[in-house]
Design an enzyme around this catalytic site. Structure first.
Site, short mmCIF file in Angstrom:
data_model
loop_
_atom_site.label_atom_id
_atom_site.label_comp_id
_atom_site.label_asym_id
_atom_site.label_seq_id
_atom_site.Cartn_x
_atom_site.Cartn_y
_atom_site.Cartn_z
N HIS A 10 -6.97 -5.77 -1.75
CA HIS A 10 -5.78 -5.03 -1.33
C HIS A 10 -4.89 -5.93 -0.47
O HIS A 10 -3.71 -5.69 -0.32
CB HIS A 10 -6.23 -3.81 -0.53
CG HIS A 10 -5.23 -2.70 -0.45
ND1 HIS A 10 -4.63 -2.13 -1.55
CD2 HIS A 10 -4.71 -2.04 0.63
CE1 HIS A 10 -3.80 -1.18 -1.17
NE2 HIS A 10 -3.83 -1.10 0.15
N SER B 232 0.85 -1.19 0.00
CA SER B 232 0.00 0.00 0.00
C SER B 232 0.89 1.25 0.00
O SER B 232 1.68 1.42 -0.92
CB SER B 232 -0.95 -0.04 1.19
OG SER B 232 -2.00 0.88 1.03
N ASP C 227 -8.51 -5.23 -5.92
CA ASP C 227 -8.01 -4.09 -5.16
C ASP C 227 -8.60 -2.83 -5.78
O ASP C 227 -8.13 -2.35 -6.80
CB ASP C 227 -6.48 -4.04 -5.21
CG ASP C 227 -5.91 -2.89 -4.40
OD1 ASP C 227 -6.71 -2.14 -3.80
OD2 ASP C 227 -4.69 -2.75 -4.35
#
Length: 726
Positions: A673, A558, A641
């Protein structure tokens, strides 16, 4: 006997290779929060364990003796999704996903000391969870949540009519959120009642939707909302729930209200902290959370942020009187920590709250009438707190927690006293054998603007006279942290036991070290945080002799993935043998494709079209940065995601390949994600650890380390040469 079988099953999966392998990590028993009975004698908790041979995860429910820590099996029925106490001795109520109503669930009543004598109280016509109960006269009122249809009925996916077209049509945001395209269904809190006849309870199947009458409201709020988003008063007559402000754009603002409504739905729910409302403190219009009634039901405590588009603002405790026009009171508002959960003591005089403090989730207490300047007191416990419940009517609480060295810590904590250990998973589970706090230590280094914290995680059998390659792990968020807590995805101990010493920094933007450090990353993603990481790396190189930085690697997910991409284009990128970027942004302008626009509009000081220069400032794809790339890089990105499109990962891989840089792309079409499915998680670890082990030299120094060839998935490779061979 059943408990013994469970432990024997665990032994079968213990690894004979490295001390703590991905297989150990994934197959170790996972335990949920322990919920004590009304008397404080027993607690019930969920447990599951993945079986690699059978490719399944059987689950069940156990009982924890709160006097001696003994554990016994309550049931091994995997269809039971939740259990809670009925409030009548050792009687329990549970939800069974297998029901005579297609797509529905059954509500069952039993006794913790005689589970086999269970009976069915009734059925709910749809998926339903998050039960909270309270006695109200001769009935037991309850609330729970499920999905609502546009008409306000409980949605039943199995009974829904099949659409004639797959088209989706939108006139407003969200289009998609986290991992799902938003549909017409929405979450709602429903109320019902168990009626007693003789010595048994029954449920007539009737539910009242408490959220639907408020147009555009939703509770619990996705994607992570649950039973903590609502509460039921002790007399069962009143319900409080949180919802995004119905009148405001949900994708652009975080403003959230706490609504109050009668359990029977006889009046439409009304907010107690409406933006600019007569009771709401001035300039408080951010996200609200954790509503909870006082024991007498006359007050509600909740948490709220000030800023209307900032999901990582500091939460402050608020208390509102129910049915009153008096202003909402702020409690200990100067405390420079952000509480996450708040609960009342049984006498209503003390508040217990959890908050992150210096990379540990701690439990604190404070008076319910504390002044703004009051600093809450820490309650002693081990690890980080995941949840806590009061033990009977005492001041003691049963903590369910975890740490960097154990995935489950059950303990009793009492203000002013040492904690009492009941069950620590690392002392019982063969998969976690050898894990302990001695291999973990904090590191503080002067950063770009202030001292910065990191965790050092050492491998099993660590020898300070030997040298271990550095694994430099960068957390996501960016407003997050590496805490003293267990991760079921990125777990530093799994990396360490390949033969590394892990350094997990908490640079500018991290939470739990004061709000200023968190706020300072705003519009500075590649600035102070990058400088912090450089200074930490230099300190490790110059002062920690058992860490080999010459053969180190860096990895992140991320925001951590963005930072790895940023590092690749800067001098620090040349210091690592390999990089791993999981779900990280690559092209600055692509951020407009995200789901929660309030996030980027806060972090980059404006909208995509009004503050475009801020989005472009931290663009990893700038030609002058790409020109510096040379470090081998693994790129990971998944199809579901919706925080940032899979095209980000593909684009990054395209450039790496065209530049002739050793690189690999890993994709899971059924993951989000995060990578959460057990078999996918194993492949993820085989690829990630195999990649870094290849380039760091671990494969040569540690024959038992994971290799890329250990992964059974065939690699797609249709090119005889790279682009630059021609």
């Amino acid at each position: 006997m059943a408990a013994a079988k469970w432990l024997i099953a665990s032994l079968a999966f213990a690894s004979s290779g490295l001390a703590f392998t991905p297989e150990d990590f994934i197959s170790a028993p996972r335990r949920g929060e322990a919920i004590p009975d009304p008397k404080g004698e027993l607690a019930v908790f969920h447990v599951s364990k993945y079986n690699f041979d059978k490719k399944d995860r059987p689950s069940g429910w156990n009982l924890l003796n709160l006097k001696n820590g003994d554990i016994s099996v309550l049931t091994t029925d995997s269809d039971i999704s939740e259990i809670t106490w009925l409030g009548d001795g050792t009687k329990i109520v549970y939800v069974n996903g297998t029901d005579s109503v297609k797509g529905g669930v059954g509500i069952w009543i039993s006794d913790a000391k005689n589970f086999g004598n269970a009976y069915k109280a009734g059925s709910v016509n749809g998926a339903f969870s998050g039960l909270k109960l309270a006695k109200s006269g001769d009935k037991i009122n309850f609330v729970g949540y499920g999905q609502s249809t546009t008409k306000g009925d409980l949605y039943n996916e199995a009974a829904a009519k099949e659409a004639v077209s797959s088209a989706r049509i939108y006139d407003s945001l969200f289009v998609r959120h986290w991992d799902t395209y938003v549909g017409t269904q929405f979450n709602a809190v429903f109320s019902g009642a168990l009626t007693k006849s003789g010595d048994k309870y029954s449920f007539d199947g009737k539910l009242k939707n408490l959220v639907h009458p408020v147009k555009y409201a939703e509770s619990p709020y996705p994607p992570f909302g649950g039973s903590g988003d609502y509460d039921l008063s002790s007399d069962g007559k009143t319900v409080a729930f949180m919802s995004k402000a119905p009148e405001l754009p949900k994708a652009n603002l975080t403003t959230t209200y706490i609504f109050v409504v009668p359990h029977d739905g006889s009046r439409v729910a009304e907010p107690i902290n409406k933006r600019n409302g007569p009771r709401t403190p001035q300039a408080i219009e951010g996200a609200s959370s954790s509503p909870v009634f006082s024991p007498d039901g006359k007050r509600i405590a909740y948490l709220q942020m000030a800023t209307k588009n900032y999901e990582s603002d500091r939460r402050v405790i608020h208390i509102a009187e129910v049915g009153s026009n008096k202003p909402v009171q702020r409690i200990a508002s100067n405390w420079d920590r952000s509480p996450e959960v708040v609960k009342w003591s049984s006498d209503g005089r003390t508040l217990y709250v959890t908050a992150e403090d210096h990379a540990t989730g701690k439990l604190f207490t404070l008076p319910a009438d504390a002044r703004d300047s009051h600093k809450p007191a820490v309650v002693k416990h081990d690890g980080s707190v995941s949840s806590f419940y009061f033990v009977g009517s005492s001041k003691s609480v049963l903590i369910s927690g975890n740490s960097l060295w154990s995935n489950a810590l059950f303990q009793v904590a009492t203000p002013g006293r040492p904690n009492r250990k009941l069950f620590y998973a690392n002392e019982h589970d063969p998969e976690l054998k050898g894990l302990g706090p001695n291999d973990i230590e904090p590191l503080w280094v002067d950063g770009a603007r202030t001292k910065i914290h990191s965790w050092i995680v050492k491998p099993t059998g660590f020898d300070k006279n030997k040298v271990y390659p550095l694994a430099f792990l960068i957390h996501g968020g960016p407003q997050g942290s590496w805490g003293d807590s267990w991760s079921t995805r990125w777990n530093p101990r799994v990396w360490a036991d390949q033969g590394y010493v892990v350094v997990a920094p908490n640079p500018t933007g991290s939470t739990g070290f004061g709000q200023k450090l968190t706020d300072d990353i705003t519009n500075d993603w590649g600035g102070a945080p990058y400088k912090d990481l450089v200074k930490i790396w230099e300190h490790v190189r110059d002062h920690i002799k058992y860490i080999d930085t010459d053969n180190g690697i860096a990895a992140g997910a991320s925001f951590g993935g963005f930072m790895v991409n940023w590092i690749q284009g800067h001098d620090l990128g040349r210091k690592f043998k390999a990089l791993v970027s999981h779900d990280g942004t690559f092209v600055g302008s692509s951020k407009i494709g995200t789901d929660e626009l309030f996030f980027i509009e806060h972090d980059f000081n404006g909208t995509f079209f009004e503050a475009r220069q801020n989005y472009d400032r931290w663009d990893c794809s700038k030609p002058e940065l790409v020109a510096k790339w040379s470090t081998p890089q693994l790129v990971i990105h998944n199809d579901f995601d919706f925080r940032l499109s899979v095209a980000e990962g593909v684009g990054l891989f395209n450039v790496l390949q065209e530049k002739g840089i050793p690189s690999r792309f890993l994709n899971f079409p059924d993951e989000t994600h995060w990578v959460t499915k057990p078999e996918n998680s194993l492949v993820w670890h085989q690829q990630v650890l195999g990649w870094i082990n290849k380039w760091s030299g671990i494969n040569k120094s540690n024959p038992k380390s994971i290799k890329l060839s250990d992964c059974p998935i065939e690699v797609v490779d249709h090119e005889a040469h790279s682009y630059f061979d021609y």
